[in-house]
Design a protein around this motif. Structure first.
Motif, PDB file in Angstrom:
ATOM      1  N   VAL A   1       0.835  -1.209   0.000  1.00  0.00           N
ATOM      2  CA  VAL A   1       0.000   0.000   0.000  1.00  0.00           C
ATOM      3  C   VAL A   1       0.867   1.256   0.000  1.00  0.00           C
ATOM      4  N   GLU A   2       1.920   1.250   0.791  1.00  0.00           N
ATOM      5  CA  GLU A   2       2.814   2.407   0.834  1.00  0.00           C
ATOM      6  C   GLU A   2       3.451   2.658  -0.531  1.00  0.00           C
ATOM      7  N   ALA A   3       3.865   1.590  -1.208  1.00  0.00           N
ATOM      8  CA  ALA A   3       4.485   1.743  -2.525  1.00  0.00           C
ATOM      9  C   ALA A   3       3.498   2.312  -3.537  1.00  0.00           C
ATOM     10  N   VAL A   4       2.259   1.853  -3.505  1.00  0.00           N
ATOM     11  CA  VAL A   4       1.239   2.356  -4.431  1.00  0.00           C
ATOM     12  C   VAL A   4       0.927   3.817  -4.141  1.00  0.00           C
TER      13      VAL A   4
ATOM     14  N   SER B   1       3.261  10.910  -8.660  1.00  0.00           N
ATOM     15  CA  SER B   1       4.035  11.018  -9.909  1.00  0.00           C
ATOM     16  C   SER B   1       3.169  10.791 -11.133  1.00  0.00           C
ATOM     17  N   ALA B   2       2.104  10.007 -10.976  1.00  0.00           N
ATOM     18  CA  ALA B   2       1.213   9.711 -12.102  1.00  0.00           C
ATOM     19  C   ALA B   2       0.150  10.781 -12.286  1.00  0.00           C
ATOM     20  N   SER B   3      -0.128  11.558 -11.236  1.00  0.00           N
ATOM     21  CA  SER B   3      -1.204  12.547 -11.267  1.00  0.00           C
ATOM     22  C   SER B   3      -0.976  13.572 -12.397  1.00  0.00           C
ATOM     23  N   PRO B   4      -2.028  13.976 -13.121  1.00  0.00           N
ATOM     24  CA  PRO B   4      -3.439  13.769 -12.835  1.00  0.00           C
ATOM     25  C   PRO B   4      -4.008  12.428 -13.289  1.00  0.00           C
ATOM     26  N   GLU B   5      -3.191  11.599 -13.924  1.00  0.00           N
ATOM     27  CA  GLU B   5      -3.654  10.257 -14.247  1.00  0.00           C
ATOM     28  C   GLU B   5      -3.635   9.388 -12.988  1.00  0.00           C
ATOM     29  N   ALA B   6      -4.356   8.280 -13.044  1.00  0.00           N
ATOM     30  CA  ALA B   6      -4.432   7.389 -11.891  1.00  0.00           C
ATOM     31  C   ALA B   6      -3.390   6.289 -11.984  1.00  0.00           C
ATOM     32  N   VAL B   7      -2.856   5.891 -10.847  1.00  0.00           N
ATOM     33  CA  VAL B   7      -2.119   4.639 -10.762  1.00  0.00           C
ATOM     34  C   VAL B   7      -3.137   3.503 -10.863  1.00  0.00           C
ATOM     35  N   VAL B   8      -2.808   2.485 -11.648  1.00  0.00           N
ATOM     36  CA  VAL B   8      -3.702   1.324 -11.782  1.00  0.00           C
ATOM     37  C   VAL B   8      -3.062   0.161 -11.035  1.00  0.00           C
ATOM     38  N   TYR B   9      -3.775  -0.357 -10.077  1.00  0.00           N
ATOM     39  CA  TYR B   9      -3.284  -1.414  -9.187  1.00  0.00           C
ATOM     40  C   TYR B   9      -4.176  -2.644  -9.356  1.00  0.00           C
TER      41      TYR B   9
END
Length: 263
Positions: A81-84, A90-98
């Protein structure tokens, strides 16, 4: 002068989109989940590559190194969770996809932790889970049967004094199956249930087999795709006591409502 709406605006939080890889092979990965992952180069992550559907997404990093560090699962999940969360700005405004095995909404501790973390906004997309395959394999309606879902690691306390039926998830080791087996009393005269092992559902080597209770941890080598169905049974201590309690309750009802008994 600062407009009131501007003064009250809430800073935008980085976004995490959680998708599910489905319960088995690549054929059960939803189109939406696949599209989210393939459209997110450099900002997509798998909880683990040790899942049959992960083969479809080679090149997407996974967090198996945290598992291999052999720490307690709570520490592993907190580390993931911390890594995500750290990757999200850094990805904003796009979302990280997990991406997680099965469905993000079923037995997924990392998603619970992500949702509780106020540093990110989280969207969890529904996906097919192992539960859907289990009901088909067992040929039952879980609502009609009153099935209760339990985690193998917490089976003993959660099932104490209960008579099922249970679907026990995450039976990934013989040790866990042994703990489930020993959680029920072997008192003389108590009829133990005949459980069903569910292994690799939806894959070519799928196994669905009913076994004797004491063979629960001796039948196969389980892994992270193994679960267990325990049909309804009468737990120790309730076979006679429960019937007596029911009889007393019936007598009380008759004395309150039956005109002959009241006389």
């Amino acid at each position: 002068f600062v407009p009131a709406l501007q003064r009250l605006s809430v800073p935008h939080r980085p976004h995490v989109t959680v998708v599910g890889l489905g319960p088995a092979g690549t054929d059960l990965v939803g189109d939406n989940a696949a599209a989210q992952l393939t459209a997110a180069p450099g900002r997509a992550y798998l909880r683990t590559a040790r899942h049959p559907a992960a083969a479809r997404f080679e090149g997407i990093p996974a967090f198996d190194d945290l598992y291999e560090a052999a720490g307690p699962f709570n520490e592993v999940y907190a580390g993931i969770v911390e890594a995500v969360v750290v990757a999200a700005p850094s990805a904003s405004p796009e979302a990280v996809v997990y991406a997680v095995p099965g469905s993000p909404l079923v037995a997924e501790r990392t998603v619970e932790l992500l949702r509780a973390d106020d540093r990110v906004e989280v969207t969890a997309l529904p996906a097919l889970s192992f539960l859907d395959l289990a009901w088909v394999a067992l040929g039952i309606d879980p609502l009609a049967e009153g099935v209760r879902l339990l985690d193998a690691s917490a089976f003993g306390p959660a099932a104490a004094g209960e008579g099922g039926p249970f679907l026990v998830a995450q039976c990934w080791s013989r040790h866990l199956l042994s703990e489930v087996k020993l959680a029920l009393s072997d008192d003389e005269g108590v009829e133990l249930p005949r459980p069903v092992l569910l292994h690799h559902l939806g894959l070519e080597d799928e196994v669905v087999v009913a076994v004797d209770w004491w063979d629960l941890d001796r039948t196969m080598e389980p892994d992270h795709l193994t679960s267990l169905y325990i049909p309804a049974f009468v737990p120790a201590g309730r076979a006679a006591g429960g019937e007596i309690a029911a009889l007393v309750a019936l007598m009380d009802t008759l004395r309150e409502r039956c005109p002959w008994d009241s006389v």
